[in-house]
Write a protein that holds these residues in place. Structure first.
Motif, PDB file in Angstrom:
ATOM      1  N   PRO A   1       0.850  -1.194   0.000  1.00  0.00           N
ATOM      2  CA  PRO A   1       0.000   0.000   0.000  1.00  0.00           C
ATOM      3  C   PRO A   1       0.886   1.246   0.000  1.00  0.00           C
ATOM      4  CG  PRO A   1       0.038  -0.995   2.178  1.00  0.00           C
ATOM      5  CD  PRO A   1       0.876  -1.878   1.296  1.00  0.00           C
ATOM      6  N   ILE A   2       0.927   1.954  -1.108  1.00  0.00           N
ATOM      7  CA  ILE A   2       1.873   3.066  -1.260  1.00  0.00           C
ATOM      8  C   ILE A   2       1.283   4.382  -0.767  1.00  0.00           C
ATOM      9  CG2 ILE A   2       3.160   4.413  -2.974  1.00  0.00           C
ATOM     10  CD1 ILE A   2       3.425   1.809  -4.572  1.00  0.00           C
ATOM     11  N   ALA A   3       0.015   4.612  -1.042  1.00  0.00           N
ATOM     12  CA  ALA A   3      -0.610   5.864  -0.608  1.00  0.00           C
ATOM     13  C   ALA A   3      -2.085   5.622  -0.356  1.00  0.00           C
ATOM     14  CB  ALA A   3      -0.411   6.960  -1.653  1.00  0.00           C
ATOM     15  N   GLY A   4      -2.631   6.386   0.598  1.00  0.00           N
ATOM     16  CA  GLY A   4      -4.046   6.261   0.909  1.00  0.00           C
ATOM     17  C   GLY A   4      -4.363   6.897   2.243  1.00  0.00           C
ATOM     18  N   GLU A   5      -5.634   6.818   2.604  1.00  0.00           N
ATOM     19  CA  GLU A   5      -6.112   7.383   3.867  1.00  0.00           C
ATOM     20  C   GLU A   5      -6.273   6.254   4.871  1.00  0.00           C
ATOM     21  OE1 GLU A   5      -6.533   9.792   6.541  1.00  0.00           O
ATOM     22  OE2 GLU A   5      -6.550  10.782   4.569  1.00  0.00           O
ATOM     23  N   PHE A   6      -5.315   6.149   5.804  1.00  0.00           N
ATOM     24  CA  PHE A   6      -5.318   5.082   6.799  1.00  0.00           C
ATOM     25  C   PHE A   6      -5.415   5.644   8.222  1.00  0.00           C
ATOM     26  CE2 PHE A   6      -2.488   3.699   3.254  1.00  0.00           C
ATOM     27  CZ  PHE A   6      -3.355   2.798   2.684  1.00  0.00           C
ATOM     28  N   SER A   7      -6.046   6.787   8.365  1.00  0.00           N
ATOM     29  CA  SER A   7      -6.132   7.441   9.677  1.00  0.00           C
ATOM     30  C   SER A   7      -6.855   6.577  10.691  1.00  0.00           C
ATOM     31  CB  SER A   7      -6.837   8.794   9.544  1.00  0.00           C
ATOM     32  OG  SER A   7      -6.135   9.647   8.671  1.00  0.00           O
ATOM     33  N   THR A   8      -7.913   5.896  10.266  1.00  0.00           N
ATOM     34  CA  THR A   8      -8.710   5.107  11.213  1.00  0.00           C
ATOM     35  C   THR A   8      -8.072   3.763  11.528  1.00  0.00           C
ATOM     36  OG1 THR A   8     -10.017   4.231   9.364  1.00  0.00           O
ATOM     37  CG2 THR A   8     -10.838   6.212  10.458  1.00  0.00           C
ATOM     38  N   SER A   9      -7.210   3.247  10.644  1.00  0.00           N
ATOM     39  CA  SER A   9      -6.625   1.927  10.861  1.00  0.00           C
ATOM     40  C   SER A   9      -5.210   2.006  11.430  1.00  0.00           C
ATOM     41  CB  SER A   9      -6.611   1.131   9.554  1.00  0.00           C
ATOM     42  OG  SER A   9      -5.927   1.851   8.539  1.00  0.00           O
ATOM     43  N   HIS A  10      -4.349   2.808  10.819  1.00  0.00           N
ATOM     44  CA  HIS A  10      -2.949   2.879  11.247  1.00  0.00           C
ATOM     45  C   HIS A  10      -2.513   4.279  11.680  1.00  0.00           C
ATOM     46  CE1 HIS A  10      -2.396  -1.225   9.921  1.00  0.00           C
ATOM     47  NE2 HIS A  10      -2.836  -0.915   8.719  1.00  0.00           N
ATOM     48  N   GLY A  11      -3.441   5.228  11.627  1.00  0.00           N
ATOM     49  CA  GLY A  11      -3.117   6.578  12.091  1.00  0.00           C
ATOM     50  C   GLY A  11      -2.332   7.414  11.103  1.00  0.00           C
ATOM     51  N   ARG A  12      -2.222   6.955   9.831  1.00  0.00           N
ATOM     52  CA  ARG A  12      -1.469   7.724   8.840  1.00  0.00           C
ATOM     53  C   ARG A  12      -2.436   8.312   7.815  1.00  0.00           C
ATOM     54  NH1 ARG A  12       1.342   2.989   9.171  1.00  0.00           N
ATOM     55  NH2 ARG A  12       0.556   2.365   7.117  1.00  0.00           N
ATOM     56  N   ALA A  13      -2.279   9.610   7.565  1.00  0.00           N
ATOM     57  CA  ALA A  13      -3.146  10.297   6.619  1.00  0.00           C
ATOM     58  C   ALA A  13      -2.502  10.355   5.236  1.00  0.00           C
ATOM     59  CB  ALA A  13      -3.452  11.713   7.112  1.00  0.00           C
ATOM     60  N   MET A  14      -3.330  10.504   4.223  1.00  0.00           N
ATOM     61  CA  MET A  14      -2.824  10.604   2.856  1.00  0.00           C
ATOM     62  C   MET A  14      -2.070  11.909   2.639  1.00  0.00           C
ATOM     63  SD  MET A  14      -4.900   9.992  -0.696  1.00  0.00           S
ATOM     64  CE  MET A  14      -6.020  11.367  -0.476  1.00  0.00           C
ATOM     65  N   ASP A  15      -2.523  12.971   3.314  1.00  0.00           N
ATOM     66  CA  ASP A  15      -1.833  14.260   3.299  1.00  0.00           C
ATOM     67  C   ASP A  15      -1.443  14.686   1.886  1.00  0.00           C
ATOM     68  OD1 ASP A  15      -0.721  16.570   4.268  1.00  0.00           O
ATOM     69  OD2 ASP A  15       1.190  15.649   4.817  1.00  0.00           O
ATOM     70  N   PRO A  16      -2.414  14.857   0.972  1.00  0.00           N
ATOM     71  CA  PRO A  16      -2.081  15.197  -0.420  1.00  0.00           C
ATOM     72  C   PRO A  16      -1.473  16.590  -0.534  1.00  0.00           C
ATOM     73  CG  PRO A  16      -4.433  15.396  -0.060  1.00  0.00           C
ATOM     74  CD  PRO A  16      -3.875  14.792   1.199  1.00  0.00           C
ATOM     75  N   GLU A  17      -0.543  16.725  -1.449  1.00  0.00           N
ATOM     76  CA  GLU A  17       0.106  18.013  -1.712  1.00  0.00           C
ATOM     77  C   GLU A  17       0.122  18.236  -3.218  1.00  0.00           C
ATOM     78  OE1 GLU A  17       4.489  20.139  -1.187  1.00  0.00           O
ATOM     79  OE2 GLU A  17       3.954  18.399   0.037  1.00  0.00           O
ATOM     80  N   VAL A  18      -0.476  19.344  -3.654  1.00  0.00           N
ATOM     81  CA  VAL A  18      -0.581  19.648  -5.084  1.00  0.00           C
ATOM     82  C   VAL A  18       0.136  20.958  -5.364  1.00  0.00           C
ATOM     83  CG1 VAL A  18      -2.145  19.964  -7.038  1.00  0.00           C
ATOM     84  CG2 VAL A  18      -2.832  18.497  -5.127  1.00  0.00           C
ATOM     85  N   THR A  19       1.039  20.926  -6.344  1.00  0.00           N
ATOM     86  CA  THR A  19       1.766  22.132  -6.748  1.00  0.00           C
ATOM     87  C   THR A  19       1.776  22.224  -8.271  1.00  0.00           C
ATOM     88  OG1 THR A  19       3.867  20.919  -6.701  1.00  0.00           O
ATOM     89  CG2 THR A  19       3.262  22.158  -4.724  1.00  0.00           C
ATOM     90  N   ARG A  20       1.996  23.402  -8.783  1.00  0.00           N
ATOM     91  CA  ARG A  20       2.142  23.603 -10.225  1.00  0.00           C
ATOM     92  C   ARG A  20       3.567  23.261 -10.637  1.00  0.00           C
ATOM     93  NH1 ARG A  20       1.164  29.500 -11.108  1.00  0.00           N
ATOM     94  NH2 ARG A  20       1.222  29.024 -13.340  1.00  0.00           N
ATOM     95  N   LEU A  21       3.708  22.612 -11.781  1.00  0.00           N
ATOM     96  CA  LEU A  21       5.046  22.269 -12.261  1.00  0.00           C
ATOM     97  C   LEU A  21       5.877  23.513 -12.538  1.00  0.00           C
ATOM     98  CD1 LEU A  21       4.388  19.270 -14.689  1.00  0.00           C
ATOM     99  CD2 LEU A  21       5.262  19.215 -12.356  1.00  0.00           C
ATOM    100  N   LYS A  22       5.219  24.607 -12.900  1.00  0.00           N
ATOM    101  CA  LYS A  22       5.954  25.838 -13.165  1.00  0.00           C
ATOM    102  C   LYS A  22       6.618  26.390 -11.916  1.00  0.00           C
ATOM    103  CE  LYS A  22       3.433  27.490 -17.219  1.00  0.00           C
ATOM    104  NZ  LYS A  22       2.628  28.588 -17.810  1.00  0.00           N
TER     105      LYS A  22
END
Length: 330
Positions: free
Chosen positions: A105-126
């Motif tokens: 499992p590389i990425a996902g929302e696991f806050s309720t099971s393992h306490g780790r959030a997906m914490d998405p970060e979006v930036t412009r390539l420019k």
């Protein structure tokens, strides 16, 4: 106590704040709609590990958690909440055996099971090192492999490159998450003939991702031993002047129910509820039995006769349609 209730009330807002909303992405006062890229997409990493061939199938859904596949052992699938999953299979062309060796499992929302959030970060390539490239850079976190104290954290970095000619769904029309063993079958004879040859050349593996807008770049441990999956994705929806993504891609069938379907379902449930409640009321209040339990049972018994009389009346009117109002000539 009030603080505890406040935290519970704010919990849904906090969760939604860290969830990637494909339809509404706003970066540097620019809006992007990536909803057309939703749904599971697969990409592969193949390696020759004599005498076996290793294939890791990476499945990604930007917009929703991946759904469990029916008929496959849950141990051979990523846990609920996963957005990016890597499943390694090894195929031995000598004996024709294929088996799942790793589930990551590389990425996902696991806050309720393992306490780790997906914490998405979006930036412009420019705004990143690719100053001349128009598009978006999305980082998704939350994964860990193996799921132990010593396991390495995982994350996925997807670079969406602007390409006005591509939707981003090219190559996935007949996509399959599992590797077709027959694709490696042609290597079986060669593997048997060369199994004793120490200078055996690496076989040419079939291209499972030919023509796809999504492409595999690399997967390896980087800084702080974090396993990083890097992908590139060409799509017009990463362009800063992109048109609004359609609700459904052309050719996709609607999975929702229409108005009339809902109307008949609701009507059936209401009628069933009325009959059940009426029968219970007749039983408890009047001690009714058999057909007398059903509400308006007398009218139901008379329905055949009422229908027969109505049909007969209509037939009589049709037969007398050519008369002059029932008056006879003088």
């Amino acid at each position: 106590m009030p603080n505890r209730w406040l935290c519970l009330l704010l919990l849904p807002a906090c969760i939604s704040a860290v969830t990637l909303d494909c339809k509404h992405i706003r970066i540097d006062k620019k809006d992007f709609d990536l909803s057309a890229l939703g749904g599971p997409k697969t990409i592969h990493q193949q390696r020759w590990l004599p005498p076996s061939i290793s294939n890791t199938t990476f499945t990604i859904d930007l917009c929703n958690p991946l759904k469990k596949l029916k008929g496959i052992d849950s141990k051979e699938q990523c846990p609920s909440g996963t957005r990016v999953c890597g499943i390694e299979e090894r195929y031995n062309p000598i004996d024709g055996v294929k088996e799942v060796t790793e589930v990551r499992p590389i990425a996902g929302e696991f806050s309720t099971s393992h306490g780790r959030a997906m914490d998405p970060e979006v930036t412009r390539l420019k705004e990143s090192s690719n100053a001349d490239q128009e598009g978006l850079r999305i980082e998704l976190r939350g994964g860990k492999f193996p799921e132990t104290r010593q396991g390495d954290l995982q994350k996925a970095i997807i670079e969406l490159h602007c390409d006005a000619e591509l939707t981003g769904n090219e190559g996935f029309e007949d996509d399959e998450a599992a590797v077709d063993v027959a694709g490696y079958g042609s290597m079986s004879k060669r593997a048997k003939d060369d199994k004793d040859d120490e200078d055996e050349d690496e076989p040419e593996l079939p291209d499972l991702d030919k023509g796809k807008s999504l492409q595999f770049v690399s997967y390896k441990n980087e800084k702080d031993d974090v396993g990083v999956l890097r992908l590139t994705w060409k799509t017009k929806y990463a362009c800063e002047n992109a048109e609004k993504a359609p609700a459904k891609e052309p050719g996709n069938k609607s999975s929702g129910w229409g108005f009339f379907t809902w109307f008949f379902v609701v009507s059936f449930l209401l009628i069933a509820a009325y009959i059940i409640f009426g029968s219970w009321l007749n039983y408890t209040r009047y001690g009714a039995r058999g057909m007398d339990l059903i509400p308006h049972s007398d009218m139901i018994r008379d329905l055949p006769y009422i229908a027969k009389e109505w049909v007969g009346g209509v037939a009589d009117r049709m037969k007398s349609g050519g008369s002059r109002g029932g008056y006879s000539a003088v």
